[in-house]
Design a protein around this motif. Structure first.
Motif, PDB file in Angstrom:
ATOM      1  N   SER A   1       0.838  -1.193   0.000  1.00  0.00           N
ATOM      2  CA  SER A   1       0.000   0.000   0.000  1.00  0.00           C
ATOM      3  C   SER A   1       0.872   1.241   0.000  1.00  0.00           C
ATOM      4  N   GLY A   2       0.238   2.408  -0.268  1.00  0.00           N
ATOM      5  CA  GLY A   2       0.983   3.645  -0.223  1.00  0.00           C
ATOM      6  C   GLY A   2       1.482   3.943   1.169  1.00  0.00           C
ATOM      7  N   GLY A   3       0.677   3.581   2.207  1.00  0.00           N
ATOM      8  CA  GLY A   3       1.106   3.795   3.565  1.00  0.00           C
ATOM      9  C   GLY A   3       2.387   3.054   3.871  1.00  0.00           C
ATOM     10  N   ALA A   4       2.471   1.827   3.403  1.00  0.00           N
ATOM     11  CA  ALA A   4       3.668   1.028   3.631  1.00  0.00           C
ATOM     12  C   ALA A   4       4.885   1.664   2.964  1.00  0.00           C
TER      13      ALA A   4
ATOM     14  N   LEU B   1       3.462   5.557  -9.397  1.00  0.00           N
ATOM     15  CA  LEU B   1       4.243   5.764  -8.176  1.00  0.00           C
ATOM     16  C   LEU B   1       3.975   7.150  -7.598  1.00  0.00           C
ATOM     17  N   GLU B   2       3.972   8.139  -8.455  1.00  0.00           N
ATOM     18  CA  GLU B   2       3.694   9.498  -7.996  1.00  0.00           C
ATOM     19  C   GLU B   2       2.331   9.575  -7.320  1.00  0.00           C
ATOM     20  N   TYR B   3       1.320   9.000  -7.969  1.00  0.00           N
ATOM     21  CA  TYR B   3      -0.016   9.052  -7.380  1.00  0.00           C
ATOM     22  C   TYR B   3      -0.031   8.366  -6.019  1.00  0.00           C
ATOM     23  N   THR B   4       0.588   7.199  -5.946  1.00  0.00           N
ATOM     24  CA  THR B   4       0.581   6.421  -4.712  1.00  0.00           C
ATOM     25  C   THR B   4       1.243   7.173  -3.567  1.00  0.00           C
ATOM     26  N   ILE B   5       2.365   7.814  -3.839  1.00  0.00           N
ATOM     27  CA  ILE B   5       3.086   8.545  -2.807  1.00  0.00           C
ATOM     28  C   ILE B   5       2.291   9.748  -2.324  1.00  0.00           C
ATOM     29  N   PHE B   6       1.794  10.529  -3.231  1.00  0.00           N
ATOM     30  CA  PHE B   6       1.181  11.791  -2.836  1.00  0.00           C
ATOM     31  C   PHE B   6      -0.266  11.649  -2.382  1.00  0.00           C
ATOM     32  N   ASN B   7      -0.862  10.481  -2.592  1.00  0.00           N
ATOM     33  CA  ASN B   7      -2.225  10.243  -2.113  1.00  0.00           C
ATOM     34  C   ASN B   7      -2.271   9.164  -1.038  1.00  0.00           C
ATOM     35  N   ASN B   8      -1.086   8.737  -0.600  1.00  0.00           N
ATOM     36  CA  ASN B   8      -0.976   7.764   0.487  1.00  0.00           C
ATOM     37  C   ASN B   8      -1.734   6.479   0.180  1.00  0.00           C
ATOM     38  N   GLY B   9      -1.696   6.038  -1.063  1.00  0.00           N
ATOM     39  CA  GLY B   9      -2.338   4.787  -1.434  1.00  0.00           C
ATOM     40  C   GLY B   9      -2.544   4.695  -2.928  1.00  0.00           C
ATOM     41  N   GLY B  10      -2.651   3.489  -3.409  1.00  0.00           N
ATOM     42  CA  GLY B  10      -2.859   3.260  -4.835  1.00  0.00           C
ATOM     43  C   GLY B  10      -2.403   1.866  -5.208  1.00  0.00           C
ATOM     44  N   TYR B  11      -2.813   1.427  -6.369  1.00  0.00           N
ATOM     45  CA  TYR B  11      -2.471   0.073  -6.817  1.00  0.00           C
ATOM     46  C   TYR B  11      -1.107   0.074  -7.494  1.00  0.00           C
ATOM     47  N   LEU B  12      -0.066   0.233  -6.689  1.00  0.00           N
ATOM     48  CA  LEU B  12       1.290   0.345  -7.217  1.00  0.00           C
ATOM     49  C   LEU B  12       1.824  -0.986  -7.733  1.00  0.00           C
ATOM     50  N   SER B  13       1.600  -2.067  -7.009  1.00  0.00           N
ATOM     51  CA  SER B  13       2.157  -3.358  -7.429  1.00  0.00           C
ATOM     52  C   SER B  13       1.601  -3.796  -8.774  1.00  0.00           C
ATOM     53  N   GLN B  14       0.345  -3.442  -9.050  1.00  0.00           N
ATOM     54  CA  GLN B  14      -0.238  -3.794 -10.350  1.00  0.00           C
ATOM     55  C   GLN B  14       0.489  -3.089 -11.489  1.00  0.00           C
TER      56      GLN B  14
END
Length: 237
Positions: free
Chosen positions: A1-4, A72-85
């Motif tokens: 997760s983005g939190g992780a 990656l950018e979205y995941t970092i700045f929104n504290n979550g996202g489907y990064l592994s996909q």
């Protein structure tokens, strides 16, 4: 997760900020100046036998990297996202759009309208498939996107290849937006409402059969995740 990701320390967040520089966020990350328009744009004619007639493997890799960078950018700045996909699917999706499939230019609004509600007497049904080209053209291929929780990856790809506006990407997972967290039939690049139980495979079988009856020559391709091969309608379709 983005939190992780954020819990790994400030260095990763700093790196993400370097990736997500202000100029890059407002346009596709991959806009090479040393390539021709035919290479930058998606293929609009059937793939040729020679690799010289298609975007290079190097180009595919660069676009895939840009897709992962945006996710990656979205995941970092929104504290979550489907990064592994994004890490697992970028190359295969880019290859489908730029080298393998015969897709026409987008016929959809690059900034799609917000969701008006379930189709009914006063609300027409809408589809996001127009971002993949004219789905009524009998000669073109149709892509049926099954793992709809990969939607962020697909939207990022559509931005990088000029089929979706960056302003639409910013509406991702916003209330009322068709650029949904979990894609549906009205979301950009999506033809059907699917899910993790392989419903898209059954729907695609019906679409392919109907196209065969109509004499269409275009193919129907289903994009699936590895988990879907172990469950749901994969065993029924």
């Amino acid at each position: 997760s983005g939190g992780a990701l954020l819990e790994q320390g400030p260095d990763l967040e700093y790196d993400a900020k370097l990736f997500a520089h202000s100029a890059g966020r407002d346009k596709p990350y991959h806009t090479p100046s040393d390539t021709t328009a035919a290479v930058v744009s998606p293929i609009t004619t059937p793939p040729k036998s020679s690799d010289a007639d298609r975007p290079s493997i190097n180009h595919v890799e660069k676009v895939a990297m840009a897709v992962r960078r945006r996710v990656l950018e979205y995941t970092i700045f929104n504290n979550g996202g489907y990064l592994s996909q994004a890490c697992s699917s970028a190359e295969t999706l880019v290859t489908l759009y730029l080298r393998a499939l015969n897709l026409g230019p987008s016929i959809a609004d690059p900034i799609p309208a917000d969701f008006r509600g379930s189709p009914g007497p006063n609300i027409p049904a809408i589809t996001g498939e127009g971002h993949n080209g004219d789905f009524n053209d009998p000669s073109l291929d149709r892509l049926i996107f099954s793992p709809v929780h990969y939607a962020l990856v697909l939207y990022s790809l559509l931005v990088e290849i000029g089929r979706l506006d960056i302003a639409a990407f910013r509406r991702y997972n916003k209330n009322g937006s068709t650029v949904e967290l979990i894609g549906a039939e009205h979301s950009p690049g999506h033809a059907v409402t699917a899910g993790s139980l392989s419903q898209a495979l059954s729907q695609a079988a019906g679409i392919a059969y109907a196209r065969r009856l109509k004499g269409h020559t275009g193919r129907v391709v289903v994009y699936m995740s590895d988990g879907e091969f172990q469950e749901g309608q994969t065993w029924e379709a």
